[in-house]
Design a protein around this motif. Structure first.
Motif, PDB file in Angstrom:
ATOM      1  N   ARG A 216       7.164  97.799   8.472  1.00 50.18           N
ATOM      2  CA  ARG A 216       6.940  96.634   9.377  1.00 50.18           C
ATOM      3  C   ARG A 216       6.437  96.149   8.255  1.00 50.18           C
ATOM      4  O   ARG A 216       5.511  95.515   8.222  1.00 50.18           O
ATOM      5  CB  ARG A 216       6.470  96.597  10.657  1.00 50.18           C
ATOM      6  N   VAL A 217       7.583  94.879   8.336  1.00 49.59           N
ATOM      7  CA  VAL A 217       6.675  94.139   7.420  1.00 49.59           C
ATOM      8  C   VAL A 217       5.733  93.271   7.029  1.00 49.59           C
ATOM      9  O   VAL A 217       5.009  92.873   6.635  1.00 49.59           O
ATOM     10  CB  VAL A 217       8.624  93.093   6.683  1.00 49.59           C
ATOM     11  N   ASP A 218       5.427  91.910   8.354  1.00 53.61           N
ATOM     12  CA  ASP A 218       4.895  91.612   9.635  1.00 53.61           C
ATOM     13  C   ASP A 218       4.075  92.135   9.188  1.00 53.61           C
ATOM     14  O   ASP A 218       2.550  91.401   9.319  1.00 53.61           O
ATOM     15  CB  ASP A 218       4.816  91.153  10.845  1.00 53.61           C
ATOM     16  N   ASP A 219       3.705  93.446   9.721  1.00 58.70           N
ATOM     17  CA  ASP A 219       1.753  94.676   9.886  1.00 58.70           C
ATOM     18  C   ASP A 219       1.317  95.022   8.426  1.00 58.70           C
ATOM     19  O   ASP A 219       1.203  95.591   8.037  1.00 58.70           O
ATOM     20  CB  ASP A 219       2.050  95.220  10.766  1.00 58.70           C
ATOM     21  N   ASP A 220       2.813  94.158   6.707  1.00 58.81           N
ATOM     22  CA  ASP A 220       2.858  95.561   5.829  1.00 58.81           C
ATOM     23  C   ASP A 220       2.038  96.801   6.102  1.00 58.81           C
ATOM     24  O   ASP A 220       1.453  97.125   5.120  1.00 58.81           O
ATOM     25  CB  ASP A 220       1.642  94.889   5.711  1.00 58.81           C
ATOM     26  N   ALA A 221       2.660  97.646   6.517  1.00 63.49           N
ATOM     27  CA  ALA A 221       2.501  98.401   7.198  1.00 63.49           C
ATOM     28  C   ALA A 221       3.976  99.961   6.961  1.00 63.49           C
ATOM     29  O   ALA A 221       4.977  99.609   7.567  1.00 63.49           O
ATOM     30  CB  ALA A 221       2.135  99.405   8.847  1.00 63.49           C
ATOM     31  N   GLU A 222       3.977 101.176   5.912  1.00 63.80           N
ATOM     32  CA  GLU A 222       4.989 101.639   6.063  1.00 63.80           C
ATOM     33  C   GLU A 222       4.921 102.961   6.322  1.00 63.80           C
ATOM     34  O   GLU A 222       3.550 103.527   6.194  1.00 63.80           O
ATOM     35  CB  GLU A 222       5.151 101.616   4.621  1.00 63.80           C
ATOM     36  N   GLY A 223       5.528 103.492   6.888  1.00 70.82           N
ATOM     37  CA  GLY A 223       5.582 105.729   8.095  1.00 70.82           C
ATOM     38  C   GLY A 223       6.767 105.181   6.519  1.00 70.82           C
ATOM     39  O   GLY A 223       7.556 104.971   6.469  1.00 70.82           O
ATOM     40  N   LYS A 224       6.603 107.028   5.989  1.00 72.26           N
ATOM     41  CA  LYS A 224       7.801 108.471   5.584  1.00 72.26           C
ATOM     42  C   LYS A 224       7.083 109.038   5.838  1.00 72.26           C
ATOM     43  O   LYS A 224       5.944 109.765   5.673  1.00 72.26           O
ATOM     44  CB  LYS A 224       6.748 107.623   3.980  1.00 72.26           C
ATOM     45  N   ILE A 225       8.703 109.844   5.841  1.00 69.75           N
ATOM     46  CA  ILE A 225       8.915 111.146   5.946  1.00 69.75           C
ATOM     47  C   ILE A 225       9.706 111.539   4.608  1.00 69.75           C
ATOM     48  O   ILE A 225      10.710 111.597   4.327  1.00 69.75           O
ATOM     49  CB  ILE A 225       9.257 111.835   7.409  1.00 69.75           C
ATOM     50  N   SER A 226       8.966 112.645   3.944  1.00 65.72           N
ATOM     51  CA  SER A 226       9.756 112.800   2.986  1.00 65.72           C
ATOM     52  C   SER A 226       9.973 115.135   3.400  1.00 65.72           C
ATOM     53  O   SER A 226       8.697 115.638   3.563  1.00 65.72           O
ATOM     54  CB  SER A 226       8.835 113.077   1.506  1.00 65.72           C
ATOM     55  N   THR A 227      10.790 114.944   2.410  1.00 68.25           N
ATOM     56  CA  THR A 227      11.285 116.474   2.589  1.00 68.25           C
ATOM     57  C   THR A 227      11.804 117.193   1.553  1.00 68.25           C
ATOM     58  O   THR A 227      12.679 116.513   1.145  1.00 68.25           O
ATOM     59  CB  THR A 227      12.071 116.941   3.802  1.00 68.25           C
ATOM     60  N   TYR A 228      11.744 117.781   0.602  1.00 72.37           N
ATOM     61  CA  TYR A 228      12.089 118.782  -0.519  1.00 72.37           C
ATOM     62  C   TYR A 228      12.248 120.438   0.077  1.00 72.37           C
ATOM     63  O   TYR A 228      11.504 121.126   1.056  1.00 72.37           O
ATOM     64  CB  TYR A 228      11.864 118.765  -1.702  1.00 72.37           C
TER      65      TYR A 228
END
Length: 559
Positions: A216-228
């Protein structure tokens, strides 16, 4: 009932797509141009479906270079383009593919899609439904003696733009627009070997990495899911059956970070071993049985540790007294331990896990009949599925709304009926579906439990197609949905609707290298809200109305 993707095991070329970044928007997307096949398993199934397949599994398989090459070709190209009238949308794709030498082949596909806001059946423009997407796939495949195959693939998807904070809700004061950047990357390495005269060796291995993030660019927030993860399996084949066994491992990480607070993350490991066997007990009787044993270990953002372990057995019997009749009875269980949560819920002061949170357990009982005679096909399927100790957050005022708990029993029961007719150039089908889904006796799909699924009315889907010649085909399809009156207390009744689509396909060249298509969706410009979307609720929140009439012109040219 429409199940949410977090109740399913979803894979792309065997790579698991885990969890979700935000429960108001989907995390599973796939480019149709790249698809070779889709396998769907409804309800808890066999041991090969992977760990924790409570609601079933969906497996997407993308194309290999050999799937695009004609028998006498070494290199080729496929150009596709389409235009949609409703939202002035266009889509273009270019695929290049070929044989590098006698062993290796490669392909690359790029897809670009752009769309303005669409209009509903009343001609109202639906704000913030415009989008711009890019998708790319690179795949290299090697084939060697003893049926050995090596595959390397890389898939990247971009979907950026200004979207509503909760994209499954309509524009409202509590649902403003934000600038979002959504990216997904999937990488995979696979190796298989199956010598023709060796019944003991049919080895299939794959290792993968998937990263799904929304910024979310406006909030400068990032959510991430990574899987291996990795999956290693082997099959033994006998004259009257086969046995497949193996082991798999998966590591999931969910993380959230912004400039206003410290980064937080959750980590989860899943270890599994499995066996699935198939035995031809008699000429007309096939027995399929197996089980998984899985261990879940998860540490959440509050440093709480959860561990679960258990078996997920299954058994089914297929009776085929003749070539025209099949009857199948199946029973399966699935266990899923506590997993990492969606990224945008683990921020400081956000949602938490109850300290006594435990695993979910599903059971699925089904019976189906398929009968074919002289071009007429009849089918029926009856099912009863439950998930005990289902994990969700409670309703406001009843429990701590921001705490995940084991919230009772989710029940899904129903029946599907189908009739099809195939006679020379004419094909027709009618399918009916009735299902009831309840959480502790209440219909699901309320304001607070849409992470489990959505209740819908009875469906009737129909289609007719006619092949006028080898190069010309026309068809019609219709979807008819009954009004839903049995809803959750905070959801209003959902109106029924009927929608008609037409399509035509023309291949003017004898070598089928050129294909022209025309599709008219929502032929009569019906104003309706798809029942599988959110709401409407007593609080005023609801999903957008569906698109009105839309004409799509498409062209595919193989060089």
């Amino acid at each position: 009932m429409i199940s949410e993707s977090n109740m399913l095991n979803v894979t792309i070329d065997g790579a698991k797509q885990s969890a979700s970044t935000f429960h108001h928007q989907g995390s599973i997307s796939i480019e149709p141009e790249l698809l070779k096949q889709v396998e769907v398993q409804a309800g808890a199934g066999d041991a090969l479906s992977g760990a924790g397949a409570l609601g079933g599994a969906i497996n997407f398989t993308t194309k290999d270079p050999e799937d695009l090459l004609k028998e006498d070709e070494r290199f080729g190209a496929l150009i596709k383009g389409s235009y949609n009238t409703n939202a002035s949308a266009y889509k273009t794709s270019l695929s290049l593919y070929g044989k590098i030498n006698n062993h290796w082949s490669a392909m690359a596909t790029v897809v670009q899609t752009e769309s303005d806001n669409y209009e509903d059946g009343n001609g109202n423009e639906i704000a913030y439904t415009e989008y711009e997407q890019q998708n790319g796939l690179v795949k290299v495949v090697g084939r060697f003696d003893n049926n050995q195959r090596v595959g390397i693939s890389f898939d990247h998807r971009i979907d950026d733009g200004e979207k509503l904070l909760r994209p499954n809700w309509a524009l409202a004061g509590n649902n403003p627009s934000v600038e979002m950047e959504a990216h997904r990357t999937t990488s995979k390495l696979e190796y298989s070997i199956a010598p023709e005269n060796n019944q003991w060796l049919a080895l299939d291995t794959n290792a993968y990495y998937t990263e799904n993030n929304i910024t979310r660019v406006d909030d400068d927030a990032e959510g991430k899911i990574s899987t291996y993860g990795v999956d290693i399996r082997n099959s033994n084949h006998f004259s009257d059956g086969s046995i497949t066994y193996g082991l798999d491992y998966r590591r999931d990480k969910s993380s959230y970070q912004s400039t206003s607070e410290d980064a937080r993350d959750e980590k989860g490991d899943v270890y599994g071993i499995y066996l699935q066997a198939e035995f031809q007990l008699a000429q007309a009787l096939l027995l399929n049985l197996g089980s998984r044993y899985d261990i879940y270990k998860t540490t959440d953002a509050d440093q709480q540790k959860f561990e679960s372990k258990g078996f997920s057995p299954n058994v089914s019997v297929l009776f085929s007294p003749n070539d025209d009749l099949q009857l199948e009875l199946g029973f399966a269980q699935a266990m899923r331990g506590v997993e990492v949560r969606e990224s945008y819920l683990i921020y400081t002061g956000g949602y938490t896990n109850a300290a006594d949170l435990k695993e979910e357990r599903a059971e699925n009982l089904s019976f189906s009949i398929d009968y074919n005679l002289a071009g007429v096909g009849l089918s029926a399927n009856v099912y009863y599925a439950t998930i005990d100790d289902v994990i969700t957050y409670g309703e406001w005022g009843e429990t701590n709304y921001t705490e995940f708990n084991n919230d009772g029993e989710l029940v899904n029961k129903g029946v599907t009926l189908g009739v099809s007719y195939n006679w020379s150039a004419l094909q027709a089908s009618v399918a009916y579906n009735h299902s009831v889904s309840e959480l502790n006796g209440e219909p699901i799909g309320g304001y607070y439990d849409t992470d489990l699924g959505i209740s819908t009315g009875d469906h009737v889907n129909t289609s007719i197609s006619y092949q006028f010649s080898d190069s010309l085909e026309f068809g019609w399809s219709g979807q008819f949905v009954a009004r839903l009156t049995d809803t959750h207390d905070d959801v209003l009744e959902k109106a029924g609707y009927g929608v008609h689509d037409l399509y035509g396909q023309w291949q003017p060249l004898k070598n089928d290298s050129l294909k022209l298509t025309l599709t008219v969706s929502n032929l009569f410009d019906k104003q309706y809200r798809d029942q599988s979307t959110f709401g409407p609720t007593i609080y005023g929140a609801a999903g957008d109305m569906a698109p009105g009439r839309d004409m799509r012109i498409g062209l595919a040219w193989a060089l």
